[in-house]
Design a protein around this motif. Structure first.
Motif, short mmCIF file in Angstrom:
data_model
loop_
_atom_site.label_atom_id
_atom_site.label_comp_id
_atom_site.label_asym_id
_atom_site.label_seq_id
_atom_site.Cartn_x
_atom_site.Cartn_y
_atom_site.Cartn_z
N ALA A 166 8.77 -6.04 -2.07
CA ALA A 166 8.54 -7.01 -3.14
C ALA A 166 9.86 -7.55 -3.65
O ALA A 166 10.92 -6.92 -3.53
CB ALA A 166 7.76 -6.35 -4.28
N ALA A 167 9.82 -8.75 -4.21
CA ALA A 167 11.04 -9.40 -4.69
C ALA A 167 11.75 -8.58 -5.75
O ALA A 167 12.98 -8.64 -5.88
CB ALA A 167 10.69 -10.79 -5.23
N ASN A 191 2.29 -2.56 8.64
CA ASN A 191 1.37 -3.64 8.25
C ASN A 191 1.02 -4.52 9.44
O ASN A 191 0.80 -5.73 9.30
CB ASN A 191 1.96 -4.49 7.11
CG ASN A 191 1.82 -3.83 5.76
OD1 ASN A 191 1.01 -2.92 5.58
ND2 ASN A 191 2.62 -4.25 4.80
N GLY A 192 1.02 -3.94 10.63
CA GLY A 192 0.71 -4.70 11.84
C GLY A 192 1.84 -5.57 12.33
O GLY A 192 1.71 -6.23 13.36
N ALA A 193 2.96 -5.58 11.62
CA ALA A 193 4.09 -6.45 11.95
C ALA A 193 5.12 -5.70 12.78
O ALA A 193 5.46 -4.56 12.47
CB ALA A 193 4.73 -6.99 10.68
N SER A 207 -0.05 5.20 5.03
CA SER A 207 1.37 5.50 5.11
C SER A 207 1.57 7.00 5.22
O SER A 207 0.82 7.78 4.62
CB SER A 207 2.08 4.98 3.86
OG SER A 207 3.38 5.54 3.75
N PRO A 208 2.59 7.45 5.96
CA PRO A 208 2.85 8.89 6.00
C PRO A 208 3.18 9.46 4.62
O PRO A 208 3.01 10.66 4.39
CB PRO A 208 4.03 9.02 6.96
CG PRO A 208 4.63 7.66 7.04
CD PRO A 208 3.52 6.71 6.82
N THR A 209 3.60 8.61 3.68
CA THR A 209 3.84 9.10 2.32
C THR A 209 2.54 9.47 1.63
O THR A 209 2.56 10.15 0.60
CB THR A 209 4.57 8.04 1.48
OG1 THR A 209 3.76 6.86 1.37
CG2 THR A 209 5.90 7.67 2.11
N GLU A 210 1.40 9.05 2.20
CA GLU A 210 0.11 9.36 1.59
C GLU A 210 -0.50 10.65 2.13
O GLU A 210 -1.43 11.17 1.52
CB GLU A 210 -0.85 8.19 1.83
CG GLU A 210 -0.42 6.91 1.12
CD GLU A 210 -1.33 5.73 1.45
OE1 GLU A 210 -2.04 5.25 0.55
OE2 GLU A 210 -1.32 5.28 2.62
N MET A 258 5.95 0.44 0.32
CA MET A 258 5.08 -0.37 1.16
C MET A 258 3.65 0.16 1.22
O MET A 258 2.72 -0.58 1.55
CB MET A 258 5.67 -0.48 2.57
CG MET A 258 7.00 -1.21 2.62
SD MET A 258 6.95 -2.88 1.92
CE MET A 258 5.90 -3.73 3.10
N ALA A 259 3.45 1.43 0.87
CA ALA A 259 2.09 1.97 0.80
C ALA A 259 1.25 1.23 -0.24
O ALA A 259 0.02 1.23 -0.17
CB ALA A 259 2.13 3.46 0.49
N LYS A 260 1.93 0.59 -1.19
CA LYS A 260 1.23 -0.19 -2.21
C LYS A 260 1.14 -1.67 -1.84
O LYS A 260 0.66 -2.48 -2.63
CB LYS A 260 1.96 -0.04 -3.56
CG LYS A 260 2.04 1.41 -4.03
CD LYS A 260 2.89 1.51 -5.29
CE LYS A 260 3.05 2.96 -5.73
NZ LYS A 260 3.93 3.09 -6.93
#
Length: 263
Positions: A166-167, A191-193, A207-210, A258-260
């Motif tokens: 995020a910015a 995210n598929g990217a 996410s592995p953080t989850e 990025m999990a969010k």
């Protein structure tokens, strides 16, 4: 965007050699294995601790910079291997003539390299290796082998906006994003990217953080085999010499951020 296409195509010829085609704004040139072995810059180099073979290796090689005419240090290249590994490489270290130095190792069909393991091929016909890698903090993902293609890329923000934090992301998260590009994007999408087809997506579906509790994600990155051991495991260990503690924490901060932001 200035027009630049640098493509390195590897075509294995039965029982003989491979062919290397390089296209730049200066034109295209096709190199056979024999051409490269006869290149005036070709020399013999010793790699005391080869990343792929995990032992000392001796190669016939050409400084990669001699084959990358027309590139600038701030350009980005992608080395795509035959197995789907796709390493993002900044041009600056590839062009350097001092410190860590990039070499294109060339497999001589008359003296083939050993296999990488049981029922596996060699690292050839072309393999990016480094002399004095510690001087440039070169990581294992910057040693692509069985190279099938090397191409010029647009900036990652243009190609894969789904990877961007995020910015208002913190400096730690932004540092983690840089670490992700250097250490993870060669094998994983997020995210598929991404272009890699080697490892799982690191945000979808989770996410592995989850699903890693406490400090287990950091421990897994440091030594995957210490937590999950199976014969087909391919993820390398990231020692402190490759990924220091602060950078590891920033990388996990980025993944948690990025999990969010799931696509």
């Amino acid at each position: 965007m200035r027009a630049l296409l640098l493509t390195l195509l590897v075509t294995c010829l039965p029982a003989t050699a491979a062919e290397l085609t390089i296209e730049t704004p200066n034109g295209a040139h096709a190199w056979t294995t024999a051409d490269l072995l006869a290149h005036p810059a070709r020399t013999e180099i010793d790699i005391p601790q080869d990343v792929s073979y995990k032992r000392a290796m001796h190669y016939q090689a050409v400084p990669l910079a001699t084959l990358l005419t027309g590139l600038k240090p701030d350009d980005t290249l992608q080395a795509v291997a035959l197995d789907g590994f796709a390493a993002e490489l900044q041009a600056a270290p590839l062009l350097a003539a001092q410190g860590a130095r990039a070499w294109l190792a060339i497999e001589d069909p008359a003296h083939p390299w050993p296999p990488l393991g049981d029922e596996k091929p060699s690292a050839g016909p072309f393999y990016l290796v480094w002399t004095d890698p510690a001087a440039g903090r070169i990581v294992p993902e910057q040693w692509p082998f069985q190279i099938a293609r090397l191409r010029y890329l647009a900036p990652i923000a243009q190609r894969f906006p789904a990877l961007l934090p995020a910015a208002d992301a913190s400096p730690a998260v932004r540092e983690g994003f840089l670490a992700f590009q250097k250490n993870c994007l060669a094998c994983h999408r997020l995210n598929g990217a991404g272009d890699a087809a080697f490892g799982p997506d690191l945000n979808l579906p989770y996410s592995p953080t989850e699903y890693f509790a406490d400090d287990f994600l950091g421990r897994y990155i440091r030594d995957p085999q210490s937590l999950r051991r199976w014969p087909q495991a391919k993820m390398p260990a990231f020692s402190r010499e490759i990924l220091d503690d602060d950078t590891l924490h920033h990388l996990i901060d980025y993944l948690r951020h990025m999990a969010k932001r799931k696509a």
